[in-house]
Design an enzyme around this catalytic site. Sequence first.
Site, short mmCIF file in Angstrom:
data_model
loop_
_atom_site.label_atom_id
_atom_site.label_comp_id
_atom_site.label_asym_id
_atom_site.label_seq_id
_atom_site.Cartn_x
_atom_site.Cartn_y
_atom_site.Cartn_z
N GLU A 284 -3.96 0.42 -9.03
CA GLU A 284 -2.74 1.31 -9.28
C GLU A 284 -1.83 0.39 -9.77
O GLU A 284 -1.39 -0.63 -9.07
CB GLU A 284 -2.46 1.95 -8.03
N ASN B 120 -3.26 6.63 -1.90
CA ASN B 120 -3.35 6.66 -0.38
C ASN B 120 -2.46 7.88 0.26
O ASN B 120 -2.77 8.30 1.24
CB ASN B 120 -2.87 5.18 0.18
N SER C 190 0.91 -0.96 0.06
CA SER C 190 0.19 -0.02 -0.01
C SER C 190 0.74 1.19 -0.22
O SER C 190 0.33 2.17 -0.57
CB SER C 190 -1.01 0.20 1.40
P1 NAI Z 1 -3.36 -9.80 6.22
O1 NAI Z 1 -2.69 -9.59 7.22
O2 NAI Z 1 -4.91 -10.06 5.90
O3 NAI Z 1 -2.77 -11.09 5.25
C1 NAI Z 1 -1.44 -11.24 4.99
C2 NAI Z 1 -1.17 -12.78 5.02
O4 NAI Z 1 -0.01 -12.99 4.71
C3 NAI Z 1 -1.47 -13.60 6.00
O5 NAI Z 1 -2.44 -14.60 5.83
C4 NAI Z 1 -0.08 -14.01 6.32
O6 NAI Z 1 -0.14 -15.72 6.99
C5 NAI Z 1 0.64 -13.99 4.97
N1 NAI Z 1 1.95 -14.14 4.97
C6 NAI Z 1 2.75 -13.25 5.80
N2 NAI Z 1 4.01 -13.48 5.58
C7 NAI Z 1 4.18 -14.24 4.53
C8 NAI Z 1 5.13 -15.03 4.04
N3 NAI Z 1 6.61 -14.71 4.29
N4 NAI Z 1 5.02 -16.10 3.05
C9 NAI Z 1 3.57 -16.31 2.92
N5 NAI Z 1 2.35 -16.01 3.55
C10 NAI Z 1 3.08 -14.80 4.35
O7 NAI Z 1 -2.71 -8.48 5.21
P2 NAI Z 1 -3.79 -7.86 3.89
O8 NAI Z 1 -4.68 -6.94 4.57
O9 NAI Z 1 -4.20 -8.92 3.13
O10 NAI Z 1 -2.28 -6.94 3.29
C11 NAI Z 1 -1.46 -7.65 2.69
C12 NAI Z 1 -0.79 -6.49 1.76
O11 NAI Z 1 -1.75 -5.90 0.92
C13 NAI Z 1 -0.07 -5.69 2.47
O12 NAI Z 1 1.13 -5.04 1.82
C14 NAI Z 1 -1.16 -4.35 2.73
O13 NAI Z 1 -0.33 -3.24 2.90
C15 NAI Z 1 -1.66 -4.59 1.30
N6 NAI Z 1 -2.87 -4.01 0.97
C16 NAI Z 1 -4.03 -4.06 1.80
C17 NAI Z 1 -5.32 -3.46 1.48
C18 NAI Z 1 -6.33 -3.73 2.75
O14 NAI Z 1 -7.31 -3.01 2.50
N7 NAI Z 1 -6.09 -4.66 3.71
C19 NAI Z 1 -5.51 -2.87 0.63
C20 NAI Z 1 -4.40 -2.78 -0.47
C21 NAI Z 1 -3.23 -3.19 -0.01
#
Ligand code: NAI
Length: 693
Positions: free
Chosen positions: A438, A476, A405
């Site tokens: 994006e 953002n 993000s």
């Molecule tokens: P989340 O915490 O829901 O999911 C992250 C997932 O990645 C978890 O299931 C975790 O087990 C897994 N994970 C972590 N390290 C790992 C690794 N080394 N190998 C494999 N799996 C791994 O987080 P979320 O919200 O899905 O965010 C993920 C990314 O997307 C972040 O970079 C965030 O900034 C970005 N993002 C989030 C948005 C949102 O609204 N939540 C919108 C746009 C981007």
Amino acid sequence: MEDVISYALEDNIAVVAIDSPPVNALGLAVRRGLVDAIAKAENDGAKAVLIYAEGRTFPAGADIREFGKPPQEPILPDVCARIEASDVLVVAALHGTALGGGLEVALGADYRIAAPGTRVGMPEVLIGLLPGAGGTQRLPRLIGVEKAIDVITSGRQVGAAEALDMGIIDRIDNESPREAGLAYTRDLLAQDAPRRPISAMPAPTPVDFDAAYDAALKKARGQISPSYAVRGIQAACELEFAEGMARERALFRELMETDQRAALIHAFFGERAVSSLPELKGVTPRPVASVGIIGGGTMGAGIATAALLSGLEVVLLEMTEDAADAAKGRIVKSILGAVKRGKIDQARFDHLTGTALKLSTDYDALAKVDLVIEAVFEDMGVKKQVFAKLDAVCKPGAVLATNTSYLDVNEIAAATSRPGDVIGLHFFSPAYVMKLLEVVVAERTATDVVATGFALGKKLGKVSVRAGVCDGFIGNRILLAYRTAADHMVLEGASPFQIDRVMLDFGFAMGPFQVGDLAGLDIGWATRKRLAPTRDPRERVPTYADKLCEQGHLGQKTGRGYYIYGDGAAKENPEVLTLIDAERDALGITPREFSDDEILRRYMCAMVNEGARVVGEGIARRPLDVDMVFLTGYGFPRYRGGPMKWADMQGLKRILDDINTFAEADSYFWQPAPLLTELVAQGKTFDDLNKET
Ligand code: NAI
Ligand code: 3HC
């Protein structure tokens, strides 16, 4: 005859073909050509006229590019009237998307036949207008008022089967429009079928039009065109046909002059212009049939769902078997939603959640995928480790994308030996619903990788916007600016609930504090912590939201944030006001009243100013790119066109004056963007920049 129209006599049937790519829009030449063709058919003694179109579609409407210019005769209502008034039987053979003026031309005919995949509709309200060539008068006569209100005020596309059922078309035929049309016309002539001008049909039965008007106004949340359309349809019931047409014309003209119409047409062309970038002309994207996704949390699972539903194969990598199971559960749940909404059937569901989706905890599973999207925790250390591993296992030429993000995509790319293959693909939550993507282009991203990002966006049905690398990219980064303006207002005396209400009234889908609760207050908390070390001491950052987070109140996911969530509507959380009061006391601030107008101006000025900075620095290519980010990813009301279009319509001088006034009390935050100052000095608008590129 105009060269966009061809005319041939076949067995006493005048065959008139419209050929004006790409969508056979009813520009001046087509209108003239149609009128000439009808006259020629009459002169030639033809027994019938068949109107059809070459290429991909029957006319998809009036030529939107002509709007805003003086209308040139023959205008479309007269063309439809001319077709209808001919004493020769007229048949229209439809295919593709017969929309707006296209459908109105067809309603001027006596009979209509369509290919099975045809979609008909009157989408004018979606561009701030109403059907202006008899649609509001003829459609209710043909299908009744209730159905006409539904079709016209929603602007939805109606499939051929439903159109047949409603009586908009008379027959469906598999043959080409020309062949099907000719066969149908011959049948009608053989049966001695009568002419059937819709204008001569009895006036339709009225409904409670005031109630329909109110319902349309409420549903459109501030957009006026659907409610105007109701008044047009009302005229079909209450006035003679000719007077009804005059009423429709008056309403159409009135809407044509509105900012809403200008804003919605800006949105229509803007959504198409964002992906047309000069540097991508002639560049072939890399083929993508399979996608690897790292991390199956909120975003990873959402992106996987979007990819599967678009026909891509997915390999999803998680840290543990349990996490992989949980990710699969999330994906299955959202694809089940598509089954429930009738978008896909059970067999497709079984395929998408079976053979098309593989889950793994082993990087080797990614060896063959064409493109990888990383969606792990927002932590540079973790992301770098992931990209180093991807570099080791992925095949040469695989595109390596991050969904970060805020983080620096150049730094992430540098963790690999192939920075040219690395790009940011920033999706929005829920990724299978939100239209925005994006495409974040880093310093060394190869051009065909950028083209691949745009091609993927297209396949997923997204509006893809090019962004440069900076903290928060386009959306953002601007969000942070107007959230800061909102936070300052809260410190000085406004309540978060008042600010949310003002922005809802403006037309936003949600207010900023509601958005915070939805996304999770921990996101903003993490950003504040991340930026703290480099923060300028003049920056004012409230801490009351941190206190909510420290207490474990992270918004919707914990049931409590700015609002309290439970059964029924969310309620304001009174504790927030107590925390704010305490912070004001600590800072020695005496709260003051904020008018709704001042809230709106401060909020919007912050958004526009940062938008101007983002464009000035080249992070966004043009002002319209900023607009499309906000329309498709941030709930900005489409009928206001986006922040930059809105600013143009306010007058940039006024925006700059406001910023300078606000700067008197806080010259650190309210620094006018150089581009804004420059445009005001030159008497130019943001839209001038859209036209230059
Ligand atoms: P989340 O915490 O829901 O999911 C992250 C997932 O990645 C978890 O299931 C975790 O087990 C897994 N994970 C972590 N390290 C790992 C690794 N080394 N190998 C494999 N799996 C791994 O987080 P979320 O919200 O899905 O965010 C993920 C990314 O997307 C972040 O970079 C965030 O900034 C970005 N993002 C989030 C948005 C949102 O609204 N939540 C919108 C746009 C981007
Ligand atoms: N006028 C002018 N140009 C149009 C147009 C129109 N009505 N409709 C589409 N185009 C252009 C697009 O801008 C695009 O141009 P580009 O290639 O230079 O970017 C090209 O045609 C192809 O359009 P799309 O990329 O959108 O192609 P799709 O296949 O995705 O969609 C469509 C086709 C469903 C027809 C879609 O273009 C669409 O919804 N068009 C608008 C339909 C509409 O609003 N019609 C009502 C017009 S108002 C009217 O008729 C008033 C009357 O009542 C008096």
